[in-house]
Scaffold this motif. Sequence first.
Motif, PDB file in Angstrom:
ATOM      1  N   ALA A   1       0.816  -1.213   0.000  1.00 28.69           N
ATOM      2  CA  ALA A   1       0.000   0.000   0.000  1.00 28.69           C
ATOM      3  C   ALA A   1       0.848   1.261   0.000  1.00 28.69           C
ATOM      4  O   ALA A   1       0.404   2.319  -0.469  1.00 28.69           O
ATOM      5  N   SER A   2       2.076   1.167   0.499  1.00 29.65           N
ATOM      6  CA  SER A   2       2.939   2.352   0.579  1.00 29.65           C
ATOM      7  C   SER A   2       3.590   2.702  -0.758  1.00 29.65           C
ATOM      8  O   SER A   2       4.271   3.736  -0.854  1.00 29.65           O
ATOM      9  N   ILE A   3       3.403   1.867  -1.781  1.00 23.08           N
ATOM     10  CA  ILE A   3       4.044   2.115  -3.069  1.00 23.08           C
ATOM     11  C   ILE A   3       3.703   3.500  -3.612  1.00 23.08           C
ATOM     12  O   ILE A   3       4.561   4.215  -4.132  1.00 23.08           O
ATOM     13  N   ALA A   4       2.444   3.894  -3.479  1.00 29.43           N
ATOM     14  CA  ALA A   4       1.989   5.172  -4.043  1.00 29.43           C
ATOM     15  C   ALA A   4       1.874   6.273  -2.997  1.00 29.43           C
ATOM     16  O   ALA A   4       1.285   7.321  -3.271  1.00 29.43           O
ATOM     17  N   ASP A   5       2.449   6.065  -1.818  1.00 28.52           N
ATOM     18  CA  ASP A   5       2.342   7.049  -0.743  1.00 28.52           C
ATOM     19  C   ASP A   5       3.423   8.117  -0.904  1.00 28.52           C
ATOM     20  O   ASP A   5       4.615   7.839  -0.713  1.00 28.52           O
ATOM     21  N   PRO A   6       3.060   9.358  -1.252  1.00 26.46           N
ATOM     22  CA  PRO A   6       4.081  10.398  -1.466  1.00 26.46           C
ATOM     23  C   PRO A   6       4.788  10.825  -0.180  1.00 26.46           C
ATOM     24  O   PRO A   6       5.847  11.462  -0.241  1.00 26.46           O
ATOM     25  N   THR A   7       4.226  10.484   0.978  1.00 27.32           N
ATOM     26  CA  THR A   7       4.863  10.856   2.245  1.00 27.32           C
ATOM     27  C   THR A   7       5.817   9.784   2.751  1.00 27.32           C
ATOM     28  O   THR A   7       6.529  10.006   3.733  1.00 27.32           O
ATOM     29  N   ASP A   8       5.832   8.628   2.093  1.00 31.42           N
ATOM     30  CA  ASP A   8       6.721   7.546   2.516  1.00 31.42           C
ATOM     31  C   ASP A   8       8.180   7.997   2.393  1.00 31.42           C
ATOM     32  O   ASP A   8       8.584   8.569   1.374  1.00 31.42           O
ATOM     33  N   ARG A   9       8.965   7.725   3.406  1.00 26.38           N
ATOM     34  CA  ARG A   9      10.347   8.206   3.436  1.00 26.38           C
ATOM     35  C   ARG A   9      11.170   7.657   2.268  1.00 26.38           C
ATOM     36  O   ARG A   9      11.959   8.385   1.647  1.00 26.38           O
ATOM     37  N   THR A  10      10.990   6.378   1.966  1.00 29.27           N
ATOM     38  CA  THR A  10      11.749   5.781   0.872  1.00 29.27           C
ATOM     39  C   THR A  10      11.355   6.385  -0.476  1.00 29.27           C
ATOM     40  O   THR A  10      12.212   6.617  -1.335  1.00 29.27           O
ATOM     41  N   ASN A  11      10.069   6.652  -0.652  1.00 25.47           N
ATOM     42  CA  ASN A  11       9.633   7.282  -1.897  1.00 25.47           C
ATOM     43  C   ASN A  11      10.230   8.680  -2.036  1.00 25.47           C
ATOM     44  O   ASN A  11      10.668   9.078  -3.130  1.00 25.47           O
ATOM     45  N   ARG A  12      10.240   9.434  -0.946  1.00 26.81           N
ATOM     46  CA  ARG A  12      10.848  10.767  -0.990  1.00 26.81           C
ATOM     47  C   ARG A  12      12.344  10.676  -1.267  1.00 26.81           C
ATOM     48  O   ARG A  12      12.918  11.517  -1.973  1.00 26.81           O
ATOM     49  N   ASP A  13      12.973   9.637  -0.734  1.00 24.49           N
ATOM     50  CA  ASP A  13      14.401   9.427  -0.950  1.00 24.49           C
ATOM     51  C   ASP A  13      14.691   9.164  -2.426  1.00 24.49           C
ATOM     52  O   ASP A  13      15.653   9.693  -2.997  1.00 24.49           O
ATOM     53  N   ARG A  14      13.844   8.342  -3.075  1.00 21.11           N
ATOM     54  CA  ARG A  14      14.037   8.054  -4.497  1.00 21.11           C
ATOM     55  C   ARG A  14      13.896   9.321  -5.344  1.00 21.11           C
ATOM     56  O   ARG A  14      14.651   9.539  -6.295  1.00 21.11           O
ATOM     57  N   ILE A  15      12.930  10.154  -5.001  1.00 18.77           N
ATOM     58  CA  ILE A  15      12.736  11.404  -5.739  1.00 18.77           C
ATOM     59  C   ILE A  15      13.949  12.319  -5.547  1.00 18.77           C
ATOM     60  O   ILE A  15      14.440  12.943  -6.505  1.00 18.77           O
ATOM     61  N   ALA A  16      14.473  12.379  -4.331  1.00 19.88           N
ATOM     62  CA  ALA A  16      15.659  13.192  -4.071  1.00 19.88           C
ATOM     63  C   ALA A  16      16.863  12.678  -4.853  1.00 19.88           C
ATOM     64  O   ALA A  16      17.664  13.475  -5.374  1.00 19.88           O
ATOM     65  N   MET A  17      16.994  11.355  -4.961  1.00 18.83           N
ATOM     66  CA  MET A  17      18.097  10.782  -5.745  1.00 18.83           C
ATOM     67  C   MET A  17      17.976  11.161  -7.216  1.00 18.83           C
ATOM     68  O   MET A  17      18.971  11.487  -7.876  1.00 18.83           O
ATOM     69  N   ALA A  18      16.752  11.095  -7.740  1.00 16.84           N
ATOM     70  CA  ALA A  18      16.546  11.446  -9.147  1.00 16.84           C
ATOM     71  C   ALA A  18      16.913  12.903  -9.399  1.00 16.84           C
ATOM     72  O   ALA A  18      17.531  13.230 -10.423  1.00 16.84           O
ATOM     73  N   ARG A  19      16.556  13.778  -8.483  1.00 15.19           N
ATOM     74  CA  ARG A  19      16.905  15.185  -8.643  1.00 15.19           C
ATOM     75  C   ARG A  19      18.408  15.396  -8.586  1.00 15.19           C
ATOM     76  O   ARG A  19      18.970  16.163  -9.378  1.00 15.19           O
ATOM     77  N   ALA A  20      19.053  14.733  -7.656  1.00 18.52           N
ATOM     78  CA  ALA A  20      20.512  14.845  -7.560  1.00 18.52           C
ATOM     79  C   ALA A  20      21.176  14.302  -8.824  1.00 18.52           C
ATOM     80  O   ALA A  20      22.125  14.905  -9.346  1.00 18.52           O
ATOM     81  N   GLY A  21      20.671  13.171  -9.318  1.00 13.58           N
ATOM     82  CA  GLY A  21      21.204  12.618 -10.555  1.00 13.58           C
ATOM     83  C   GLY A  21      21.033  13.575 -11.724  1.00 13.58           C
ATOM     84  O   GLY A  21      21.932  13.732 -12.558  1.00 13.58           O
ATOM     85  N   GLY A  22      19.870  14.232 -11.785  1.00 15.29           N
ATOM     86  CA  GLY A  22      19.640  15.211 -12.845  1.00 15.29           C
ATOM     87  C   GLY A  22      20.650  16.343 -12.799  1.00 15.29           C
ATOM     88  O   GLY A  22      21.115  16.822 -13.846  1.00 15.29           O
ATOM     89  N   ARG A  23      21.020  16.778 -11.598  1.00 14.95           N
ATOM     90  CA  ARG A  23      22.013  17.857 -11.472  1.00 14.95           C
ATOM     91  C   ARG A  23      23.394  17.373 -11.911  1.00 14.95           C
ATOM     92  O   ARG A  23      24.150  18.122 -12.548  1.00 14.95           O
ATOM     93  N   MET A  24      23.740  16.126 -11.566  1.00 11.47           N
ATOM     94  CA  MET A  24      25.021  15.572 -12.021  1.00 11.47           C
ATOM     95  C   MET A  24      25.077  15.518 -13.548  1.00 11.47           C
ATOM     96  O   MET A  24      26.086  15.871 -14.168  1.00 11.47           O
ATOM     97  N   ILE A  25      23.983  15.061 -14.135  1.00  9.46           N
ATOM     98  CA  ILE A  25      23.925  14.935 -15.590  1.00  9.46           C
ATOM     99  C   ILE A  25      24.016  16.313 -16.246  1.00  9.46           C
ATOM    100  O   ILE A  25      24.702  16.498 -17.260  1.00  9.46           O
ATOM    101  N   ALA A  26      23.330  17.293 -15.682  1.00  9.55           N
ATOM    102  CA  ALA A  26      23.383  18.643 -16.243  1.00  9.55           C
ATOM    103  C   ALA A  26      24.795  19.227 -16.169  1.00  9.55           C
ATOM    104  O   ALA A  26      25.229  19.946 -17.075  1.00  9.55           O
ATOM    105  N   ASP A  27      25.525  18.908 -15.095  1.00  7.48           N
ATOM    106  CA  ASP A  27      26.893  19.404 -14.937  1.00  7.48           C
ATOM    107  C   ASP A  27      27.869  18.724 -15.894  1.00  7.48           C
ATOM    108  O   ASP A  27      28.755  19.379 -16.451  1.00  7.48           O
TER     109      ASP A  27
END
Length: 417
Positions: A233-259
């Motif tokens: 049930a937590s797969i689609a939970d936007p407040t789940d810590r792991t889900n927020r962590d994955r989104i933060a990783m994607a953003r960080a990866g995007g910044r690395m790629i842009a650099d």
Amino acid sequence: MAVRKALFPLLVAFVLLSSQISIGYVLFVSLGAGWLATGWRRESVRRALAHPLTALAGAFALLVILSVVFSLDPRASVRALPGLSLLLLVPITIDLVDSLRRARTVLLATAASGTAMALLGLAQLARGGSDLENRIHGNLSHYMTLSGLTLLAGCIFLAFLFEGRGRERWLGAAAAIPFSAMVFTLTRGAYVAAVAAVTAYLVLRRPRGLLLVAPVLVAVFLLLPPDVRHRVASIADPTDRTNRDRIAMARAGGRMIADRPVFGVGPELVKPYYTLYRDPDAPRWRVPHLHDNVIQIAAASGVFAAAAYLALLGLFFARVAALLRVRRGRNADLTPAADQTHRDLVAAAAFLSVAAVSVAGLFEYNFGDKEVLMATLPLLALPFSRGMRHEAVEENAPGLQTGRVTGAGRAVGRIQS
């Protein structure tokens, strides 16, 4: 000649034991050295090395090597180079799997290996249970490795259920063992991957089966233990810590790629440089990787390396889609029914397993998990193997024997080597 005859049994032994990383590498080195030493004059070896799938794997390897050269810290990045040798499994499998019988043997060896790991994981579960702080992992180093190997095994067994005939269809029931262990690793990406792979298979092969997907998922969900249901049930939970962590990783990866879009920050450097690119409110200060194959590869080795990875998958899925669609053609009965069934089974098993591990790779960097990669690469190459190519294309593609090329015949003919 004796060495050449021993190579396929060595490939099977490698597939069976690749989950044990040290043994797997010993077997791989022996296999690779024997294949190159005995086959460099053979036409089949030259064709395997010149195959488009091998070329894409080689392009990926070359781009990773260049990313090491232009890395922010080449001495640290060079540690990634030995693992590239595993890509040699692609031409080795294309060459050595020269019959449908051998293709099925590779499938069963992969499934047996994953099932053995599943049994060890279930034994752990029986002794101490499983929770997010103490997940089952068998005798492997990480629970995600167990989830990846059991995902592959379960999908292969499902292919026997979907495409098998007579008694062999009962092998599909064995999927319950690896899938049970996968469920209790509590790895949500694997759950999504299994459902996505089966759904894609049904869309391609058995559209009416889509009517059963929702009822089956509901029934399975209700039968799960409460803690597993909560995890699902937590797969689609936007407040789940792991889900927020994955989104933060994607953003960080995007910044690395842009650099550094062309060659990335360098292999092995995403982890130390993550702190410089992370969101200020990211749940974790440091991460081992970015939990996504495409983003991780692009951040570490550049967008062209990521494109080569995607092209490798694109060629694979184009091939298996063509193979699975052939049977629907009006002239699809040009080969004996048994051969057609075996071919369909191999294509379906390859499709289900690689589709599942690729979808799981959207949530986990499993292309960098050596045990999972060792199990996946032979499956990736199976649809292009000599046995599948000659029998599935030359004999069974509609129009190739009759002189009138139908749509399905053109599809397979374009993708053959």
